[in-house]
Enzyme design. Structure first.
Site, PDB file in Angstrom:
ATOM      1  N   LEU A 197     -27.517  49.590  -5.424  1.00  0.00           N
ATOM      2  CA  LEU A 197     -28.876  49.446  -4.923  1.00  0.00           C
ATOM      3  C   LEU A 197     -29.531  48.107  -5.308  1.00  0.00           C
ATOM      4  CD1 LEU A 197     -31.175  52.539  -4.966  1.00  0.00           C
ATOM      5  CD2 LEU A 197     -32.112  50.250  -5.077  1.00  0.00           C
ATOM      6  N   HIS A 198     -29.431  47.740  -6.571  1.00  0.00           N
ATOM      7  CA  HIS A 198     -30.048  46.490  -7.019  1.00  0.00           C
ATOM      8  C   HIS A 198     -29.434  45.297  -6.313  1.00  0.00           C
ATOM      9  CE1 HIS A 198     -31.168  43.462 -10.275  1.00  0.00           C
ATOM     10  NE2 HIS A 198     -32.313  44.126 -10.092  1.00  0.00           N
ATOM     11  N   CYS A 199     -28.136  45.362  -6.062  1.00  0.00           N
ATOM     12  CA  CYS A 199     -27.443  44.252  -5.386  1.00  0.00           C
ATOM     13  C   CYS A 199     -28.009  43.978  -3.989  1.00  0.00           C
ATOM     14  CB  CYS A 199     -25.961  44.571  -5.240  1.00  0.00           C
ATOM     15  SG  CYS A 199     -25.091  44.926  -6.763  1.00  0.00           S
ATOM     16  N   CYS A 200     -28.545  45.020  -3.360  1.00  0.00           N
ATOM     17  CA  CYS A 200     -29.017  44.912  -1.971  1.00  0.00           C
ATOM     18  C   CYS A 200     -30.415  44.318  -1.855  1.00  0.00           C
ATOM     19  CB  CYS A 200     -29.039  46.300  -1.315  1.00  0.00           C
ATOM     20  SG  CYS A 200     -27.448  47.135  -1.280  1.00  0.00           S
ATOM     21  N   ASN A 246     -27.486  49.903 -11.775  1.00  0.00           N
ATOM     22  CA  ASN A 246     -27.860  49.029 -10.670  1.00  0.00           C
ATOM     23  C   ASN A 246     -29.072  49.567  -9.914  1.00  0.00           C
ATOM     24  OD1 ASN A 246     -26.954  47.574  -7.730  1.00  0.00           O
ATOM     25  ND2 ASN A 246     -26.538  46.430  -9.601  1.00  0.00           N
TER      26      ASN A 246
END
Length: 350
Positions: free
Chosen positions: A342-345, A292
């Site tokens: 991290l990527h989700c944010c 992520n």
């Protein structure tokens, strides 16, 4: 001769204009641990703004010490997962290439969580003329940015367990969903992974927790452990997968972080102490993953989990896929408490 597509979804490693962060606040599920999660968002903001534009969405103006230029957008929000409520960008290849901002419905990962306010953020950004591109309304179709990966040249990767999950787009069939994605995203093909998934995942198997496409037909993917036998089956799928021109992909396996747990008796998404490795008895395992990560101009921001040996190995392997970029680790132990990373944010714009 293959007919040129009129549109395509860029790969994440293409040149970006800015990244969106939707900021945590006291009215989100982050309330019990607001100082810890805010510190992570501040670190993300500083790293992003060193290299490109940054848009911060929050009910109130946000100031980050040591951060460069940004744009503050004030509007109400339910939560912070910009990857899944943000616009999906495609490039329209007409006489002059045009960016199109596709606004899909975000319904809290199949109506699991409140999402009404988050579902209005895109329109708010567009009306303030903060993003380049033409608005395209697809609010009658549920699609989260974390559920798809693009190689920028005609292949979109996704997982059947997510896009076919209940409360998304029923009664549409897999073929009907595929036809729409091909049209809207300009894809030559949709690769549906049939296996994979992390314990504790709220998203029903987002692709960005499992595998990521990288330059030069390289795939980074999450390795498994005894609790995740389905990840070994996903690995077999990837080994059998071929590019559009018939070549095997270069596969790089990421380690799976050692188990991190949440106490089950806490809030719907939970809280946990700073160090949570252990036997896991009576606890909820969280879906920690190194896949992520976020690719930005000149760097890759990679989640870490205070597991020095595995963190270092993950950073090294991501560096093999992106040898021309700085690899930056960001401690995401706070983020994983709410089942994301991290990527989700984040959501990038071109």
């Amino acid at each position: 001769m293959m007919k040129e597509k009129k549109r395509r979804m860029p790969a994440e490693w293409e040149q970006q204009r800015c990244v969106q962060l939707t900021w945590p606040h006291k009215d989100t599920d982050w309330a019990p641990m607001l100082p810890e999660i805010t510190a992570v968002y501040e670190e993300m903001a500083r790293e992003i703004s060193k290299r490109e534009g940054l848009i911060i969405v929050a009910p109130e103006s946000v100031q980050v010490k040591g951060q460069r230029a940004k744009v503050n957008v004030q509007c109400p929000t339910n939560d912070t997962w910009a990857r899944d409520h943000g616009f999906i960008t495609v490039i329209e290849n007409t006489l002059h290439s045009t960016l199109r901002l596709l606004d899909f419905c975000f319904n809290g990962w199949g109506e699991k969580f409140e999402s009404e306010l988050d579902n209005q953020i895109n329109r708010h950004l567009y009306e303030q003329e903060l993003l380049e591109g033409e608005y395209e309304d697809h609010l009658d179709f549920v699609l989260e940015g974390g559920s798809i990966e693009s190689d920028g040249k005609g292949t979109i990767f996704t997982t059947a367990c997510c896009l076919l999950a209940p409360h998304r787009n029923q009664p549409l069939t897999q073929q009907q969903i595929e036809d729409r994605l091909k049209e809207w995203l300009g894809a030559e093909r949709i690769v549906w992974l049939q296996h994979g998934g992390l314990i504790g995942d709220d998203t029903d198997g987002h692709i960005d927790t499992l595998m990521r496409i990288c330059p030069d037909d390289t795939i980074l993917y999450t390795g498994g452990d005894d609790d995740h036998p389905d990840l070994a089956l996903m690995e077999q799928e990837l080994q059998a997968l071929r590019t559009l021109d018939g070549r095997p992909y270069r596969l790089l396996k990421l380690p799976l972080p050692r188990p991190i747990y949440n106490p089950l008796q806490t809030s719907p998404r939970g809280d946990l102490p700073p160090s949570s490795e252990g036997s896991g008895e009576g606890l909820e395992r969280l879906p920690a993953t190194y896949a992520n990560y976020l690719v930005i101009n000149g760097a890759v921001l990679v989640p870490t989990y205070d597991q020095p040996d595995l963190d270092a190995e993950a950073l090294r392997i991501v560096g093999q896929a992106f040898p021309d970029r700085e690899i930056v680790g960001i401690d995401c132990r706070a983020v994983i408490r709410q089942h994301g990373s991290l990527h989700c944010c984040t959501m990038q714009y071109y």
